[in-house]
Design a protein around this motif. Structure first.
Motif, PDB file in Angstrom:
ATOM      1  N   THR A  70       0.607  -1.293  -0.405  1.00  0.00           N
ATOM      2  CA  THR A  70       0.082   0.050   0.281  1.00  0.00           C
ATOM      3  C   THR A  70       0.526   0.930   0.000  1.00  0.00           C
ATOM      4  OG1 THR A  70      -0.531  -0.174   2.414  1.00  0.00           O
ATOM      5  CG2 THR A  70      -2.175  -1.090   1.702  1.00  0.00           C
ATOM      6  N   TYR A  71       0.184   2.589  -0.314  1.00  0.00           N
ATOM      7  CA  TYR A  71       1.082   3.532  -0.053  1.00  0.00           C
ATOM      8  C   TYR A  71      -0.045   4.734  -0.037  1.00  0.00           C
ATOM      9  CZ  TYR A  71      -1.000   5.098  -4.728  1.00  0.00           C
ATOM     10  OH  TYR A  71      -2.515   5.585  -6.125  1.00  0.00           O
ATOM     11  N   ASP A  72       0.419   5.427   0.458  1.00  0.00           N
ATOM     12  CA  ASP A  72      -0.061   6.974   1.020  1.00  0.00           C
ATOM     13  C   ASP A  72      -1.024   7.638   0.084  1.00  0.00           C
ATOM     14  OD1 ASP A  72       0.300   6.178   3.887  1.00  0.00           O
ATOM     15  OD2 ASP A  72       2.037   7.755   3.452  1.00  0.00           O
ATOM     16  N   CYS A  73      -2.096   7.763   0.200  1.00  0.00           N
ATOM     17  CA  CYS A  73      -3.299   8.384  -1.468  1.00  0.00           C
ATOM     18  C   CYS A  73      -2.874   9.687  -1.331  1.00  0.00           C
ATOM     19  CB  CYS A  73      -4.856   7.998  -0.537  1.00  0.00           C
ATOM     20  SG  CYS A  73      -5.123   6.049  -0.432  1.00  0.00           S
ATOM     21  N   PRO A  74      -2.962   9.897  -2.629  1.00  0.00           N
ATOM     22  CA  PRO A  74      -2.302  11.987  -2.811  1.00  0.00           C
ATOM     23  C   PRO A  74      -3.211  12.807  -2.339  1.00  0.00           C
ATOM     24  CG  PRO A  74      -2.590  10.069  -5.249  1.00  0.00           C
ATOM     25  CD  PRO A  74      -3.275   8.619  -3.693  1.00  0.00           C
ATOM     26  N   GLY A  75      -4.702  11.897  -2.559  1.00  0.00           N
ATOM     27  CA  GLY A  75      -5.959  13.069  -1.804  1.00  0.00           C
ATOM     28  C   GLY A  75      -6.560  12.664  -0.322  1.00  0.00           C
ATOM     29  N   ASP A  76      -7.080  12.439  -0.030  1.00  0.00           N
ATOM     30  CA  ASP A  76      -7.557  12.401   1.144  1.00  0.00           C
ATOM     31  C   ASP A  76      -6.332  11.393   2.322  1.00  0.00           C
ATOM     32  OD1 ASP A  76      -9.217  14.288   0.812  1.00  0.00           O
ATOM     33  OD2 ASP A  76     -11.236  12.912   0.754  1.00  0.00           O
ATOM     34  N   PRO A  77      -6.264  11.387   3.221  1.00  0.00           N
ATOM     35  CA  PRO A  77      -5.163  10.353   3.777  1.00  0.00           C
ATOM     36  C   PRO A  77      -6.321   9.039   4.167  1.00  0.00           C
ATOM     37  CG  PRO A  77      -5.561  12.776   5.301  1.00  0.00           C
ATOM     38  CD  PRO A  77      -6.454  12.496   4.180  1.00  0.00           C
ATOM     39  N   GLY A  78      -5.582   8.751   3.637  1.00  0.00           N
ATOM     40  CA  GLY A  78      -5.520   6.735   3.699  1.00  0.00           C
ATOM     41  C   GLY A  78      -4.552   5.425   3.080  1.00  0.00           C
ATOM     42  N   LEU A  79      -5.059   4.511   3.177  1.00  0.00           N
ATOM     43  CA  LEU A  79      -4.277   3.801   1.690  1.00  0.00           C
ATOM     44  C   LEU A  79      -5.117   3.583   0.973  1.00  0.00           C
ATOM     45  CD1 LEU A  79      -2.311   1.671   5.239  1.00  0.00           C
ATOM     46  CD2 LEU A  79      -1.428   3.833   3.338  1.00  0.00           C
ATOM     47  N   CYS A  80      -3.459   3.717  -0.162  1.00  0.00           N
ATOM     48  CA  CYS A  80      -4.306   2.948  -1.391  1.00  0.00           C
ATOM     49  C   CYS A  80      -3.635   2.282  -1.941  1.00  0.00           C
ATOM     50  CB  CYS A  80      -3.906   4.186  -2.593  1.00  0.00           C
ATOM     51  SG  CYS A  80      -5.316   5.749  -2.840  1.00  0.00           S
ATOM     52  N   ARG A  81      -3.849   1.067  -2.936  1.00  0.00           N
ATOM     53  CA  ARG A  81      -3.608  -0.159  -2.905  1.00  0.00           C
ATOM     54  C   ARG A  81      -2.725   0.350  -5.198  1.00  0.00           C
ATOM     55  NH1 ARG A  81      -2.634  -4.349  -0.478  1.00  0.00           N
ATOM     56  NH2 ARG A  81      -3.930  -4.875   1.334  1.00  0.00           N
ATOM     57  N   HIS A  82      -2.186   0.111  -5.997  1.00  0.00           N
ATOM     58  CA  HIS A  82      -1.738   0.593  -6.782  1.00  0.00           C
ATOM     59  C   HIS A  82      -2.533  -0.650  -8.112  1.00  0.00           C
ATOM     60  CE1 HIS A  82       1.521   2.714  -6.737  1.00  0.00           C
ATOM     61  NE2 HIS A  82       2.402   1.899  -5.705  1.00  0.00           N
ATOM     62  N   GLY A  83      -2.985  -2.029  -7.533  1.00  0.00           N
ATOM     63  CA  GLY A  83      -4.504  -3.108  -8.769  1.00  0.00           C
ATOM     64  C   GLY A  83      -5.195  -2.959  -7.123  1.00  0.00           C
ATOM     65  N   HIS A 132     -14.667   8.027  -4.897  1.00  0.00           N
ATOM     66  CA  HIS A 132     -14.937   7.701  -3.481  1.00  0.00           C
ATOM     67  C   HIS A 132     -14.685   6.016  -3.056  1.00  0.00           C
ATOM     68  CE1 HIS A 132     -17.151  11.384  -5.100  1.00  0.00           C
ATOM     69  NE2 HIS A 132     -17.254  11.774  -3.610  1.00  0.00           N
ATOM     70  N   ASP A 133     -13.722   6.141  -1.759  1.00  0.00           N
ATOM     71  CA  ASP A 133     -13.806   4.733  -1.274  1.00  0.00           C
ATOM     72  C   ASP A 133     -14.766   4.818   0.075  1.00  0.00           C
ATOM     73  OD1 ASP A 133     -13.948   6.402   1.286  1.00  0.00           O
ATOM     74  OD2 ASP A 133     -11.262   6.467   1.251  1.00  0.00           O
ATOM     75  N   LEU A 134     -14.673   3.343   0.202  1.00  0.00           N
ATOM     76  CA  LEU A 134     -16.330   2.677   1.073  1.00  0.00           C
ATOM     77  C   LEU A 134     -16.647   4.467   2.390  1.00  0.00           C
ATOM     78  CD1 LEU A 134     -14.931  -0.612   1.474  1.00  0.00           C
ATOM     79  CD2 LEU A 134     -16.641  -0.157   0.289  1.00  0.00           C
ATOM     80  N   LEU A 135     -15.704   4.739   2.673  1.00  0.00           N
ATOM     81  CA  LEU A 135     -15.870   5.994   3.398  1.00  0.00           C
ATOM     82  C   LEU A 135     -16.206   7.557   3.166  1.00  0.00           C
ATOM     83  CD1 LEU A 135     -13.075   5.151   6.057  1.00  0.00           C
ATOM     84  CD2 LEU A 135     -14.976   4.321   6.090  1.00  0.00           C
ATOM     85  N   GLY A 136     -16.320   7.409   1.875  1.00  0.00           N
ATOM     86  CA  GLY A 136     -16.857   8.524   1.285  1.00  0.00           C
ATOM     87  C   GLY A 136     -15.762  10.074   0.806  1.00  0.00           C
ATOM     88  N   SER A 137     -14.119   9.176   1.450  1.00  0.00           N
ATOM     89  CA  SER A 137     -13.996  10.303   0.978  1.00  0.00           C
ATOM     90  C   SER A 137     -12.725   9.808  -0.254  1.00  0.00           C
ATOM     91  CB  SER A 137     -12.043   9.551   2.088  1.00  0.00           C
ATOM     92  OG  SER A 137     -12.494   9.441   3.539  1.00  0.00           O
ATOM     93  N   ARG A 138     -11.954  10.781  -0.144  1.00  0.00           N
ATOM     94  CA  ARG A 138     -12.008  11.206  -2.041  1.00  0.00           C
ATOM     95  C   ARG A 138     -10.360  10.719  -2.374  1.00  0.00           C
ATOM     96  NH1 ARG A 138     -14.192  15.694  -5.988  1.00  0.00           N
ATOM     97  NH2 ARG A 138     -12.825  16.621  -4.157  1.00  0.00           N
ATOM     98  N   PRO A 139      -9.897   9.804  -2.031  1.00  0.00           N
ATOM     99  CA  PRO A 139      -8.332   9.516  -2.341  1.00  0.00           C
ATOM    100  C   PRO A 139      -7.641  10.230  -3.396  1.00  0.00           C
ATOM    101  CG  PRO A 139      -9.121   7.316  -2.478  1.00  0.00           C
ATOM    102  CD  PRO A 139     -10.336   8.348  -2.269  1.00  0.00           C
ATOM    103  N   PHE A 140      -7.886  10.444  -4.258  1.00  0.00           N
ATOM    104  CA  PHE A 140      -7.481  11.396  -5.627  1.00  0.00           C
ATOM    105  C   PHE A 140      -8.228  12.501  -5.694  1.00  0.00           C
ATOM    106  CE2 PHE A 140      -6.636   6.723  -5.848  1.00  0.00           C
ATOM    107  CZ  PHE A 140      -5.264   6.127  -5.833  1.00  0.00           C
ATOM    108  N   GLY A 174      -7.650  14.010 -10.220  1.00  0.00           N
ATOM    109  CA  GLY A 174      -7.447  15.273  -9.268  1.00  0.00           C
ATOM    110  C   GLY A 174      -6.160  15.620  -9.421  1.00  0.00           C
ATOM    111  N   VAL A 175      -5.831  14.384  -8.191  1.00  0.00           N
ATOM    112  CA  VAL A 175      -4.096  14.353  -8.036  1.00  0.00           C
ATOM    113  C   VAL A 175      -3.707  12.888  -8.150  1.00  0.00           C
ATOM    114  CG1 VAL A 175      -4.271  16.361  -6.210  1.00  0.00           C
ATOM    115  CG2 VAL A 175      -4.717  13.700  -5.329  1.00  0.00           C
ATOM    116  N   GLY A 176      -2.246  12.562  -8.579  1.00  0.00           N
ATOM    117  CA  GLY A 176      -2.099  11.566  -8.724  1.00  0.00           C
ATOM    118  C   GLY A 176      -1.927  11.208 -10.025  1.00  0.00           C
TER     119      GLY A 176
END
Length: 305
Positions: free
Chosen positions: A153-166, A199-207, A238-240
């Motif tokens: 995982t890596y730190d999402c470039p938008g809202d805080p959280g962890l993202c995966r490349h695939g 949007h992720d499961l929590l409604g955040s916008r990781p990108f 928007g980012v990433g």
């Protein structure tokens, strides 16, 4: 007092010629053809919506206590008896709390593919996915639809959280009467893109959301010997770096053959998996227990609904 059976495949009370998945509390919409002929069950899972979760829990705990008490009593008597016929009769299973002698039905045994580290088994849809280099079986994932992911995982470039490349998700299309793979794929792709990069499961916008998209590919495809359809987008965020999203739809080879929706999401850029992994994974999808029913764009297409 009735005992609630554990999760598993049981005869469908509304159509006994097929098996239906009981999740331990309620019937789901997943069905399949029985693997072996089944005798009529003396005790079956309750109808949908019957009973409370607390009542089911109390019933299950009570049944377990009765069974343990019977086993312990039988073991003590057997030790003192010396192993004679009377002892063997003493250790026979105690009647269930319902007054019948037949215990609750147990789920079907695991698929032959279940222990294979090179595949991920989706029992509900009756298919397996190949685990390619650079991909892993997800562990401790919050989203139960995920069947494959990249390992880190890596730190999402938008809202805080962890993202995966695939990631690859598998689900069953149950909230619609539509059965056309093409129509379902075209209708699902926007939701697939939003869930991956909007949007992720929590409604955040990781990108920070999707700013635009373009159609990269749409085509008929054979998947696990079935006629399917895919739609693939490239999205800018928007980012990433943005990414590639695909909705792949084909009929299940088990039960009522409800359409299966497989979603792919791969980050663009150097850190993302190769785009060709979408086609390689698609070509490697198989019916559970079979290795000869593959597919892919350009392959011969099997029966469809």
């Amino acid at each position: 007092m009735s005992v609630t059976p554990p999760p598993g495949w049981y005869s469908d009370p509304s159509y006994p010629l097929v098996e239906r998945w009981w999740d331990g509390t309620a019937w789901t919409d997943h069905r399949r053809q029985p693997e072996v002929p089944r005798q009529p069950l003396m005790q079956t899972p309750p109808a949908e919506g019957s009973g409370s979760g607390r009542a089911r829990t109390v019933a299950l705990v009570t049944a377990a206590a009765v069974l343990v008490a019977a086993i312990v009593t039988g073991a003590v008597l057997l030790r003192h008896d010396g192993g004679g016929e009377a002892a063997a009769q003493t250790t026979s299973a105690a009647p269930s709390p319902t007054g019948t002698e037949e215990p609750p039905p147990s789920p079907s045994g695991p698929s032959p593919s279940a222990g294979d580290p090179s595949v991920v088994v989706d029992e509900l849809n009756g298919i397996t996915f190949p685990v390619l280099d650079g991909w892993v079986k997800p562990q401790y994932a919050a989203d139960h639809d995920m069947v494959l992911s990249t390992p880190r995982t890596y730190d999402c470039p938008g809202d805080p959280g962890l993202c995966r490349h695939g990631r690859v998700d598998s689900r069953t299309a149950t909230a619609t009467d539509e059965t056309s793979p093409k129509a379902l794929a075209e209708g699902d792709i926007a939701d697939a893109a939003d869930s991956a990069y909007g949007h992720d499961l929590l409604g955040s916008r990781p990108f920070r959301g999707i700013t635009s998209h373009e159609l990269v590919k749409s085509a008929s495809v054979a998947v696990a010997g079935r006629a399917g359809y895919l739609v693939r987008w490239k999205v800018k965020t928007g980012v990433g770096p943005g990414g590639y999203v695909e909705s792949l739809v084909f009929p299940s080879s088990v039960g009522s053959q409800s359409p299966v929706i497989v979603r792919f999401a791969l980050d663009a850029g150097a850190d993302g998996p190769p785009l060709s992994d979408m086609d390689r994974i698609t070509a490697g999808i198989r019916p559970v227990g079979r290795k000869d029913a593959g597919g892919g764009v350009g392959s011969s297409i099997g029966p469809s609904r």
